[in-house]
Design a protein around this motif. Structure first.
Motif, PDB file in Angstrom:
ATOM      1  N   LYS A 305       0.937  -1.458   0.178  1.00 49.69           N
ATOM      2  CA  LYS A 305       0.137  -0.158  -0.085  1.00 49.69           C
ATOM      3  C   LYS A 305       0.581   1.659   0.100  1.00 49.69           C
ATOM      4  O   LYS A 305       0.509   2.417   0.155  1.00 49.69           O
ATOM      5  N   ILE A 306       2.941   0.625  -0.149  1.00 50.96           N
ATOM      6  CA  ILE A 306       2.481   2.441  -0.322  1.00 50.96           C
ATOM      7  C   ILE A 306       3.893   2.183  -1.012  1.00 50.96           C
ATOM      8  O   ILE A 306       4.533   1.490  -1.874  1.00 50.96           O
ATOM      9  N   GLN A 307       3.785   3.336  -1.827  1.00 54.11           N
ATOM     10  CA  GLN A 307       4.442   3.526  -3.735  1.00 54.11           C
ATOM     11  C   GLN A 307       5.406   4.618  -3.196  1.00 54.11           C
ATOM     12  O   GLN A 307       5.481   5.306  -2.789  1.00 54.11           O
ATOM     13  N   TYR A 308       6.710   4.211  -4.383  1.00 53.28           N
ATOM     14  CA  TYR A 308       7.491   5.021  -4.454  1.00 53.28           C
ATOM     15  C   TYR A 308       7.449   5.964  -4.870  1.00 53.28           C
ATOM     16  O   TYR A 308       6.373   6.881  -5.962  1.00 53.28           O
ATOM     17  N   GLY A 309       7.603   7.482  -4.135  1.00 56.11           N
ATOM     18  CA  GLY A 309       7.237   8.741  -3.812  1.00 56.11           C
ATOM     19  C   GLY A 309       6.230   9.519  -3.423  1.00 56.11           C
ATOM     20  O   GLY A 309       5.910  10.416  -3.667  1.00 56.11           O
ATOM     21  N   ASP A 310       5.653   8.226  -2.786  1.00 59.19           N
ATOM     22  CA  ASP A 310       4.963   8.218  -1.786  1.00 59.19           C
ATOM     23  C   ASP A 310       5.087   9.034  -0.682  1.00 59.19           C
ATOM     24  O   ASP A 310       6.230   9.453  -0.062  1.00 59.19           O
ATOM     25  N   ARG A 311       3.948  10.633  -0.437  1.00 60.11           N
ATOM     26  CA  ARG A 311       4.701  11.280   0.584  1.00 60.11           C
ATOM     27  C   ARG A 311       3.746  11.248   2.067  1.00 60.11           C
ATOM     28  O   ARG A 311       3.032  10.603   1.723  1.00 60.11           O
ATOM     29  N   LEU A 312       4.395  10.905   2.899  1.00 56.29           N
ATOM     30  CA  LEU A 312       4.372  10.431   4.100  1.00 56.29           C
ATOM     31  C   LEU A 312       4.722  11.323   5.642  1.00 56.29           C
ATOM     32  O   LEU A 312       5.469  12.251   5.807  1.00 56.29           O
ATOM     33  N   ILE A 313       3.284  11.465   6.276  1.00 59.81           N
ATOM     34  CA  ILE A 313       4.177  12.051   7.464  1.00 59.81           C
ATOM     35  C   ILE A 313       3.304  11.637   8.170  1.00 59.81           C
ATOM     36  O   ILE A 313       2.717  10.065   9.043  1.00 59.81           O
ATOM     37  N   LEU A 314       4.987  11.596   9.393  1.00 62.81           N
ATOM     38  CA  LEU A 314       4.667  10.383  10.554  1.00 62.81           C
ATOM     39  C   LEU A 314       4.672  11.187  12.080  1.00 62.81           C
ATOM     40  O   LEU A 314       5.250  12.438  11.857  1.00 62.81           O
ATOM     41  N   SER A 315       3.873  11.418  12.679  1.00 67.12           N
ATOM     42  CA  SER A 315       3.728  12.272  13.910  1.00 67.12           C
ATOM     43  C   SER A 315       3.792  11.542  15.369  1.00 67.12           C
ATOM     44  O   SER A 315       2.997   9.976  15.404  1.00 67.12           O
ATOM     45  N   SER A 316       4.239  12.094  16.367  1.00 64.13           N
ATOM     46  CA  SER A 316       4.271  11.444  17.348  1.00 64.13           C
ATOM     47  C   SER A 316       4.085  12.318  18.637  1.00 64.13           C
ATOM     48  O   SER A 316       4.416  13.593  18.767  1.00 64.13           O
ATOM     49  N   PHE A 317       3.561  11.863  20.113  1.00 67.88           N
ATOM     50  CA  PHE A 317       3.594  12.469  21.218  1.00 67.88           C
ATOM     51  C   PHE A 317       3.953  11.215  22.331  1.00 67.88           C
ATOM     52  O   PHE A 317       2.799   9.842  22.251  1.00 67.88           O
ATOM     53  N   GLY A 318       4.723  11.750  23.505  1.00 68.38           N
ATOM     54  CA  GLY A 318       5.251  10.436  24.138  1.00 68.38           C
ATOM     55  C   GLY A 318       5.134  11.135  25.770  1.00 68.38           C
ATOM     56  O   GLY A 318       5.520  12.327  25.317  1.00 68.38           O
ATOM     57  N   ALA A 319       5.727  10.222  26.523  1.00 71.25           N
ATOM     58  CA  ALA A 319       6.690  10.364  28.184  1.00 71.25           C
ATOM     59  C   ALA A 319       7.977  11.577  27.437  1.00 71.25           C
ATOM     60  O   ALA A 319       8.058  11.131  27.173  1.00 71.25           O
ATOM     61  N   GLY A 320       7.494  12.748  28.733  1.00 70.88           N
ATOM     62  CA  GLY A 320       8.857  13.816  28.556  1.00 70.88           C
ATOM     63  C   GLY A 320       8.149  15.068  28.994  1.00 70.88           C
ATOM     64  O   GLY A 320       8.622  15.451  29.507  1.00 70.88           O
ATOM     65  N   TYR A 321       7.489  15.812  28.108  1.00 65.83           N
ATOM     66  CA  TYR A 321       6.869  15.511  27.137  1.00 65.83           C
ATOM     67  C   TYR A 321       7.887  14.939  25.868  1.00 65.83           C
ATOM     68  O   TYR A 321       8.871  15.915  25.923  1.00 65.83           O
ATOM     69  N   THR A 322       7.749  14.550  24.896  1.00 67.53           N
ATOM     70  CA  THR A 322       8.355  14.383  23.472  1.00 67.53           C
ATOM     71  C   THR A 322       7.700  14.505  22.664  1.00 67.53           C
ATOM     72  O   THR A 322       6.272  14.012  22.691  1.00 67.53           O
ATOM     73  N   TYR A 327       8.647  14.545   7.606  1.00 64.20           N
ATOM     74  CA  TYR A 327       8.291  13.954   6.353  1.00 64.20           C
ATOM     75  C   TYR A 327       9.018  13.823   5.349  1.00 64.20           C
ATOM     76  O   TYR A 327      10.047  14.155   4.986  1.00 64.20           O
ATOM     77  N   LEU A 328       8.541  12.875   5.100  1.00 59.64           N
ATOM     78  CA  LEU A 328       9.436  11.814   3.971  1.00 59.64           C
ATOM     79  C   LEU A 328       8.540  11.443   2.583  1.00 59.64           C
ATOM     80  O   LEU A 328       7.432  11.199   3.032  1.00 59.64           O
ATOM     81  N   ARG A 329       9.535  11.531   1.291  1.00 56.69           N
ATOM     82  CA  ARG A 329       8.878  10.393   0.481  1.00 56.69           C
ATOM     83  C   ARG A 329       9.657   8.886   0.697  1.00 56.69           C
ATOM     84  O   ARG A 329      10.554   8.617   0.362  1.00 56.69           O
ATOM     85  N   TRP A 330       8.450   8.281  -0.111  1.00 61.65           N
ATOM     86  CA  TRP A 330       8.853   6.717  -0.497  1.00 61.65           C
ATOM     87  C   TRP A 330      10.083   6.149  -1.260  1.00 61.65           C
ATOM     88  O   TRP A 330      10.024   6.659  -2.347  1.00 61.65           O
ATOM     89  N   GLY A 331      10.988   5.391  -0.594  1.00 57.91           N
ATOM     90  CA  GLY A 331      12.186   5.308  -1.605  1.00 57.91           C
ATOM     91  C   GLY A 331      12.221   3.928  -2.307  1.00 57.91           C
ATOM     92  O   GLY A 331      13.336   3.734  -3.167  1.00 57.91           O
ATOM     93  N   ILE A 332      12.071   3.391  -1.793  1.00 55.09           N
ATOM     94  CA  ILE A 332      11.970   1.568  -2.343  1.00 55.09           C
ATOM     95  C   ILE A 332      11.056   1.598  -3.732  1.00 55.09           C
ATOM     96  O   ILE A 332       9.845   1.425  -3.529  1.00 55.09           O
ATOM     97  N   LYS A 333      11.346   0.836  -4.648  1.00 57.81           N
ATOM     98  CA  LYS A 333      10.394   1.019  -6.157  1.00 57.81           C
ATOM     99  C   LYS A 333       9.909  -0.747  -5.905  1.00 57.81           C
ATOM    100  O   LYS A 333      10.046  -1.124  -5.181  1.00 57.81           O
TER     101      LYS A 333
END
Ligand code: ACO
Length: 333
Positions: A305-322, A327-333
């Protein structure tokens, strides 16, 4: 060697979850809770626990598979970073244990503790090593054996977490279309009292008293953390989209940390991203802390379900707080 257009990209990945499945009914039988409460408040239906494993043993199969998939000689790995708050031991590091189990001869490495943001913090760290030319191939593992630090008599925490790990390999590419483009990461120690483990560190070393008082388990003020997470995760994500001129329709996938379905929903809503573009597996694994994001990436990749060039936004929140967003673009063909 540092080159101008060198950007770090994920060249391989894999995950591992323990085989043992624990449904909400497992807790229903032991505590004053219900499947309905857990599902509606968190989105979790089941999770995996590995009661007799260290975190390095969760990371090992994921790392081995990621290396095999890439088809590289494992000796080409020159840096190992393990993101975890449940290391096998306080020392030596889980990175050392993993290096030894994998039999990689000429590398260095370290652990990184940023709770649920551990994977993103490690990804940004690894990216800098690759971009600078200081590392060629980084093995980055994110995972936690949360069952090691859960009070199974505390219904407000034990139902939330699970065990699992993911592994990625990060390498350089000069393809301008792919790789990690931006990261927006934050910490705020004002959150220290709302999600933490009271004893076991140098401030309060283990003693018969700390054990008797159950101070080696996760303590959380869920409501306070919830409010901070909803605002924090959505804010950094919106900032990353804005400074990279990204509209919701440009984003193929939002990959949120899996702590609570309602926090995930709030982040997606702020981005204007529809639910079919949000990776969600909290229903099956609960919150595996540093494991959630690589687990999602790996499962979605396996499903094609992930294609080469896809724009992905990864987001997190956790203890700390942290907290943070990448933002990345998928590189596996
Ligand atoms: N079953 C039944 N009732 C429960 C349970 C349970 N398992 N747990 C708590 N309750 C009760 C509470 O006692 C409370 O009862 P009261 O109103 O009589 O006091 C009631 O349910 C509501 O409790 P809240 O804490 O307000 O419930 P809320 O809707 O906030 O959900 C939750 C709790 C799921 C923990 C939520 O607050 C949350 O997800 N918080 C954020 C978690 C998070 O993102 N953590 C960060 C990442 S983790 C990391 O970094 C390691």
């Amino acid at each position: 060697m540092k080159t101008e257009n060198r950007r770090a990209y994920i060249s391989s990945l894999a995950h591992y979850v323990p085989e043992e499945v624990y449904s909400n009914q497992f807790f229903e039988k032991r505590l004053d809770t219900s499947d309905e409460w857990i599902r509606t408040r968190t989105g979790i239906s089941e999770r995996r626990f590995a009661f007799n494993k260290g975190t390095s043993e969760l990371m090992l199969p994921a790392a081995e598979k990621a290396i095999a998939r890439r088809g590289i000689d494992k000796q080409d790995i020159d840096l190992i970073i393990c993101a975890t708050i449940t290391p096998d031991h306080v020392f030596p590091s889980t990175a050392c244990l993993l290096q030894n189990k994998l039999g990689i001869k000429h590398c260095w490495g370290f652990d990184l503790a940023a709770a649920c943001s551990g994977f993103l913090f490690a990804l940004e760290t690894a990216r800098r090593f690759i971009e600078s030319g200081a590392a060629q191939r980084v093995l980055l593992c994110g995972g936690d054996r949360m069952s090691a630090i859960l009070d199974f008599e505390d219904r407000s925490t034990c139902v939330l977490f699970g065990d699992g790990a993911g592994a990625i390999i990060l390498e350089a590419s000069d393809d301008p279309e792919i790789g990690v483009f931006d990261a927006n990461l934050r910490i705020d120690g004002a959150g220290k009292d709302f999600l933490y483990m009271p004893a076991g560190g140098s401030a309060k070393p283990p003693s018969a008293e700390t054990v008797a008082n159950k101070e080696h388990y996760v303590v959380q003020d869920g409501r306070t953390v919830f409010r901070a997470a909803v605002v924090g995760m959505a804010d950094v994500t919106a900032e990353v989209m804005e400074r990279n001129n990204l509209r919701a329709e440009d984003v193929a996938w939002l990959v949120p940390h899996q702590a609570n379905m309602r926090i995930i929903g709030a982040t997606a809503e702020r981005m204007g991203v529809s639910s079919d573009k949000v990776m969600v597996n909290i229903d099956r694994y609960g919150n595996t802390t540093a494991g959630t994001i690589p687990l999602c990436l790996s499962e979605w990749y396996d499903a094609g379900k992930i294609q080469y060039g896809d724009r992905l936004i990864l987001s997190s929140f956790g203890a700390g707080y942290t907290w943070g967003s990448v933002y990345l673009r998928w590189g596996i063909k």
